[in-house]
Design an enzyme around this catalytic site. Sequence first.
Site, PDB file in Angstrom:
ATOM      1  N   ASP A   1       0.793   2.839   3.712  1.00  0.00           N
ATOM      2  CA  ASP A   1      -0.066   3.891   3.165  1.00  0.00           C
ATOM      3  C   ASP A   1       0.759   5.173   2.950  1.00  0.00           C
ATOM      4  O   ASP A   1       0.274   6.283   3.208  1.00  0.00           O
ATOM      5  CB  ASP A   1      -1.268   4.151   4.075  1.00  0.00           C
TER       6      ASP A   1
ATOM      7  N   ASP B   1      -8.614   2.635  -3.424  1.00  0.00           N
ATOM      8  CA  ASP B   1      -8.112   3.247  -2.187  1.00  0.00           C
ATOM      9  C   ASP B   1      -8.168   4.766  -2.249  1.00  0.00           C
ATOM     10  O   ASP B   1      -7.802   5.370  -3.255  1.00  0.00           O
ATOM     11  CB  ASP B   1      -6.671   2.831  -1.906  1.00  0.00           C
TER      12      ASP B   1
ATOM     13  N   ARG C   1       2.022   8.475  -6.733  1.00  0.00           N
ATOM     14  CA  ARG C   1       1.477   9.697  -7.368  1.00  0.00           C
ATOM     15  C   ARG C   1       1.775   9.828  -8.848  1.00  0.00           C
ATOM     16  O   ARG C   1       1.705  10.930  -9.400  1.00  0.00           O
ATOM     17  CB  ARG C   1       2.006  10.954  -6.658  1.00  0.00           C
TER      18      ARG C   1
ATOM     19  N   HIS D   1       0.825  -1.213   0.000  1.00  0.00           N
ATOM     20  CA  HIS D   1       0.000   0.000   0.000  1.00  0.00           C
ATOM     21  C   HIS D   1       0.860   1.264   0.000  1.00  0.00           C
ATOM     22  O   HIS D   1       1.181   1.829   1.053  1.00  0.00           O
ATOM     23  CB  HIS D   1      -0.891  -0.028   1.258  1.00  0.00           C
TER      24      HIS D   1
HETATM   25  O1  DOR Z   1      -4.962   9.745   4.203  1.00  0.00           O
HETATM   26  C1  DOR Z   1      -4.991   9.154   3.136  1.00  0.00           C
HETATM   27  N1  DOR Z   1      -4.359   9.632   2.059  1.00  0.00           N
HETATM   28  N2  DOR Z   1      -5.675   8.028   3.048  1.00  0.00           N
HETATM   29  C2  DOR Z   1      -5.882   7.398   1.867  1.00  0.00           C
HETATM   30  O2  DOR Z   1      -6.479   6.346   1.851  1.00  0.00           O
HETATM   31  C3  DOR Z   1      -5.388   8.005   0.616  1.00  0.00           C
HETATM   32  C4  DOR Z   1      -4.209   8.842   0.878  1.00  0.00           C
HETATM   33  C5  DOR Z   1      -3.796   9.706  -0.269  1.00  0.00           C
HETATM   34  O3  DOR Z   1      -3.875   9.260  -1.403  1.00  0.00           O
HETATM   35  O4  DOR Z   1      -3.331  10.813  -0.007  1.00  0.00           O
END
Ligand code: DOR
Length: 433
Positions: free
Chosen positions: A315, A162, A75, A71
Amino acid sequence: MLLIKNGRVLDPATKLDTMANVLIVKDKIVKIGSPREVGAKALELQRENGEEIREILADGLVVAPGFVDVHVHFRDPGLTYKEDIHTGSQAAAAGGYTTVICMANTKPPVDSVDVLRDLRMRAMDLPIHVLNAANVTVAMQGQKLTDMDALYEAGACGFTDDGVPISDERLMREALKKAKKLDVPISVHEEDPLLMNSPGVNYGDVSKQLGLGGAPAVAETVLVARDCLLNQDIDAKLDIQHISAGMTVDILRFMKKKGVNVYGEVTPQHLYATEQLVMKQGSLARVNPPLRTEADRQALIDGVVDGTLDMIATDHAPHAKDEKSKPIEDAPSGMIGLETAFALCNTVLVKSGRMAISDLCEKMSLNPARLYGLDAGRLYEGGPADLVLLDPEEEWTVTEADFHSKSKNSPFVGEQVTGRVKYTICDGKIVWA
Ligand code: DOR
């Protein structure tokens, strides 16, 4: 040839935990064993091919499978001012990761074969293994499924929207069926929009103090329960992403006992910190789902320790300085996490005496690799030379200079932690030292 000498070699798959040497030739592990055995093999090979032997002295270090992160947000395409696949890979290597899976909430999102093919092509030249999940729904709008068959054929390793939940349960059921047929994981962001006042900060004391609506835990738990129930008879590999609420751990424990095919991801930040971090670090600690209470954090730790939560995933969510400098209600949610993941987890789980380092390595490499069917997360002769060398005792203070990501949005700068990544080796090459 690369010879790693005198490390504590861990293989979570076989429970190997022994002092040993490791010999790597090209992109494979050739020998794991005593200095005498491995030395003899190295000399034999050297006689055959004349290749020089490069040594790494691993005294005091743990030698483990390279970490696997299911995860991350690199970008790319479209938001490369925050991160791109090159800087993201560098950050991952610095964090001990040799395989990562990129989320699909890019610009455009990865909902078409064209976008995915371009990413798969460009991933070939990176220092680590970078895989791509593709979207479940077109434009991540939750209205219509993508062509999951075509995306799978083009190289998607799994599916996810996501960043946003899939609200429509009929569509979710179809997506689960499709993922089952393709035999790949479907990873879900569980925050029911109808129950959210405002995202990124836990609904409770802190949101009240800051005058924010807040994101209640029930927004997560209702969707987790729903998706587990939907998956009962479908049996897809359902992966619940970034679990934040203690109740979610209880639900997963129950559902797993009932035989539901469900996996749990937890982030280092949710294991390490609570909503109080928002009071200290403001928008840097804003994340979806939010950091919650101490009781939630303890329940997450219990879940990791007892195996209810299968994987630690970062994440890693880079955002630019000017975005995160906005007032908290306007700043985007998310924090970077690759470079600090091992240190935070080692501090909170291993140093505290809650779990053994080999079990932490299992959560950070073997279990994620198994879910995706990857030849990773293990150390064995003939296997891929993807390794991490760790000093589990080194104490250090996180600084901005420790980040290789294009963005620096970590709320953990200044934090004193224990455990450091010393070397990352991917395909037999040292990609971080
Ligand atoms: O805080 C978050 N930012 N949660 C997510 O699931 C996506 C992520 C993002 O893409 O910035």
